[in-house]
Scaffold this motif. Sequence first.
Motif, PDB file in Angstrom:
ATOM      1  N   ALA A   1      -9.718  -3.390  -8.010  1.00 37.16           N
ATOM      2  CA  ALA A   1      -9.128  -2.230  -7.607  1.00 37.16           C
ATOM      3  C   ALA A   1      -9.770  -0.985  -8.446  1.00 37.16           C
ATOM      4  O   ALA A   1     -11.261  -1.402  -9.099  1.00 37.16           O
TER       5      ALA A   1
ATOM      6  N   CYS B   1     -11.965  -3.657  -2.959  1.00 37.48           N
ATOM      7  CA  CYS B   1     -11.374  -2.085  -2.968  1.00 37.48           C
ATOM      8  C   CYS B   1     -12.816  -1.235  -2.402  1.00 37.48           C
ATOM      9  O   CYS B   1     -14.027  -1.647  -2.788  1.00 37.48           O
TER      10      CYS B   1
ATOM     11  N   ASN C   1       2.623  -4.742  -6.225  1.00 33.80           N
ATOM     12  CA  ASN C   1       1.142  -4.449  -5.359  1.00 33.80           C
ATOM     13  C   ASN C   1       0.046  -3.314  -5.558  1.00 33.80           C
ATOM     14  O   ASN C   1      -0.428  -2.667  -5.154  1.00 33.80           O
ATOM     15  N   CYS C   2       0.622  -1.896  -5.222  1.00 32.98           N
ATOM     16  CA  CYS C   2      -0.035  -1.153  -5.330  1.00 32.98           C
ATOM     17  C   CYS C   2       0.661   0.149  -5.764  1.00 32.98           C
ATOM     18  O   CYS C   2       1.952   0.297  -6.333  1.00 32.98           O
TER      19      CYS C   2
ATOM     20  N   HIS D   1      -4.084  -4.997  -9.125  1.00 33.79           N
ATOM     21  CA  HIS D   1      -4.412  -4.931  -8.140  1.00 33.79           C
ATOM     22  C   HIS D   1      -4.076  -3.275  -7.163  1.00 33.79           C
ATOM     23  O   HIS D   1      -5.040  -3.420  -5.990  1.00 33.79           O
ATOM     24  N   ALA D   2      -4.236  -2.959  -8.206  1.00 38.13           N
ATOM     25  CA  ALA D   2      -3.689  -0.750  -8.060  1.00 38.13           C
ATOM     26  C   ALA D   2      -4.443  -0.519  -9.583  1.00 38.13           C
ATOM     27  O   ALA D   2      -3.056  -0.873 -10.391  1.00 38.13           O
TER      28      ALA D   2
ATOM     29  N   SER E   1      -9.469  -2.492   2.144  1.00 35.47           N
ATOM     30  CA  SER E   1      -9.054  -1.771   1.263  1.00 35.47           C
ATOM     31  C   SER E   1      -9.734  -1.221   2.503  1.00 35.47           C
ATOM     32  O   SER E   1     -11.147  -0.750   3.297  1.00 35.47           O
TER      33      SER E   1
ATOM     34  N   ALA F   1       1.018  -1.349  -0.021  1.00 36.45           N
ATOM     35  CA  ALA F   1      -0.485  -0.026  -0.238  1.00 36.45           C
ATOM     36  C   ALA F   1       1.428   0.812  -0.257  1.00 36.45           C
ATOM     37  O   ALA F   1       1.654   0.948   0.608  1.00 36.45           O
TER      38      ALA F   1
ATOM     39  N   SER G   1       4.917   2.694  -7.039  1.00 35.13           N
ATOM     40  CA  SER G   1       4.639   1.745  -6.908  1.00 35.13           C
ATOM     41  C   SER G   1       5.513   0.687  -6.382  1.00 35.13           C
ATOM     42  O   SER G   1       6.626   1.116  -6.061  1.00 35.13           O
TER      43      SER G   1
ATOM     44  N   THR H   1       3.921   4.200   3.401  1.00 40.46           N
ATOM     45  CA  THR H   1       3.374   2.832   2.621  1.00 40.46           C
ATOM     46  C   THR H   1       3.014   1.484   3.489  1.00 40.46           C
ATOM     47  O   THR H   1       3.687   1.456   5.107  1.00 40.46           O
TER      48      THR H   1
END
Length: 502
Positions: free
Chosen positions: A215, A153, A300-301, A259-260, A112, A23, A313, A39
Amino acid sequence: MAALIPNITPIRAFEDHEDCVVAIAVFKPQYGSDERMVTGSYDGMLRLWDLKTGVVLKRMEGHRSRVRGLAISQDGKWIASGDESGELIVWHGHTGELNQTINKAHNGCIFSLDFSSYPRMLASGSSDTTTKLWDTSMWQVQHTLSCSGIVRCVQYSPQPGCNRALLAIATDHDVQIYQDYDSSMPNRYYGYNHTPPPPVPTRLVRSISGGFNYALAWTPDGTRLLSGGNGADPTIREWDASTWWQVGDPWKGHFKDIHAISVDSSGTFLASASDDNRVRLWQLSDRRNVALFKHSGEVNCVAFSANGKHVLSGGVDKKISEWPTSEDTLPEDGSKDGLMKEQATHQAQAYSDFKVLAMNSTVRNACIAGDWPAAFKVLHRDIYTDTNDHTAYANRALFRARRCEWDQALQDAIQSISIQPSLAGHISEGIALCGKKQVLAARISFDLASMFTNRDLKTGHFLFLIKAGNIFQHTLYFIAVFRPLRCLMQMNNKRQFFASEN
């Protein structure tokens, strides 16, 4: 367009986590001007970073299992994080100090979190198939939504200065849209110094079925919702928030779970992060994939810096990579679309020079300087400050036409005219209709605009130039494409006639 060459060398790498980064959020604290990043990781900790220097300001300890969800309040006052055990922790945004722990916020993993435009509401989505809406003044649950599936999400729509809020929820089988308010919420717990919390969206108004989405992201003006799918459908889909119909074709490029996704504050770019080790940068106006950034492992993010100049990222490589979104990363565009954008830029500057469209001086100066994100922000703010500001709608229509967003430009122009017919409203409608190749309808709009020149010679000349330039451009298209077709049809008719005679 030629295949994109992956960029494998980030500008910077932020390294301090001991496990997968899941995250990222970027913000400015309530008391301070320095941009910060927070993060979350499978190492059970959060990190608070100074984004300018790359220094870790705080290692935020408190979770007893892997962190999965993360959100920052709009004013930067609060940081909220959730973990796999269902624990929710609230932190002070300025210091990173722990404020409150809610041990069993959910009976499953909190995937989320998202704060509403009102800083007093927080949504949390969980594997226990519920979404909970929290009043952040007392950190108590206001409402629990049963979502009939694992919630991956949650995203509030941006609605600054407005009482209406939408909440989008992505589950393992659909995307659910909630709106309207539960007016029965008891207010007896709130005294003179504690105003009641704003009403919350509790009524399901639309369910978009057919897929597992990881997402969600809204455009800054709240007119579009974008969703990112799993490996069975690794595409990004765009949804019109007024009808909930899909806009255009799915955006293809990833080949594993997305994922995002994140949209920058100006609504210019979208970034997507996937299990295919890649971050893709897309241009929202034409859905083009304009840059490709590659990690050594699954990603992942993803998030944008506040000014939109960088993408950040994180993934299984345990670090946060920073990538550029400058013009240098974008491909050369010698196509017709590129020519149309260049012409639209010259038109926007002409509008600014004449000043007959009553364009906000800040917007005009931003357009002349080419600072389109700043212009968009001002127009967006003006519209939500006064929803009856017909001039702001007309000017935003011109701005969107400059970016070749013809459908949205036409929508804004029509809204402007419905509030109050004006020179700017009809001109923006005519330009948008030309962009959609509806030349005859555009001529009518330009003719209606002539009713608002007040017989001023300079204004009339300005309107003539705009009308002639746009109609001439698209009439050439008509001549080039449709006249040969008409000739071919006439030839076929003659052949059929002589064949019947014989």
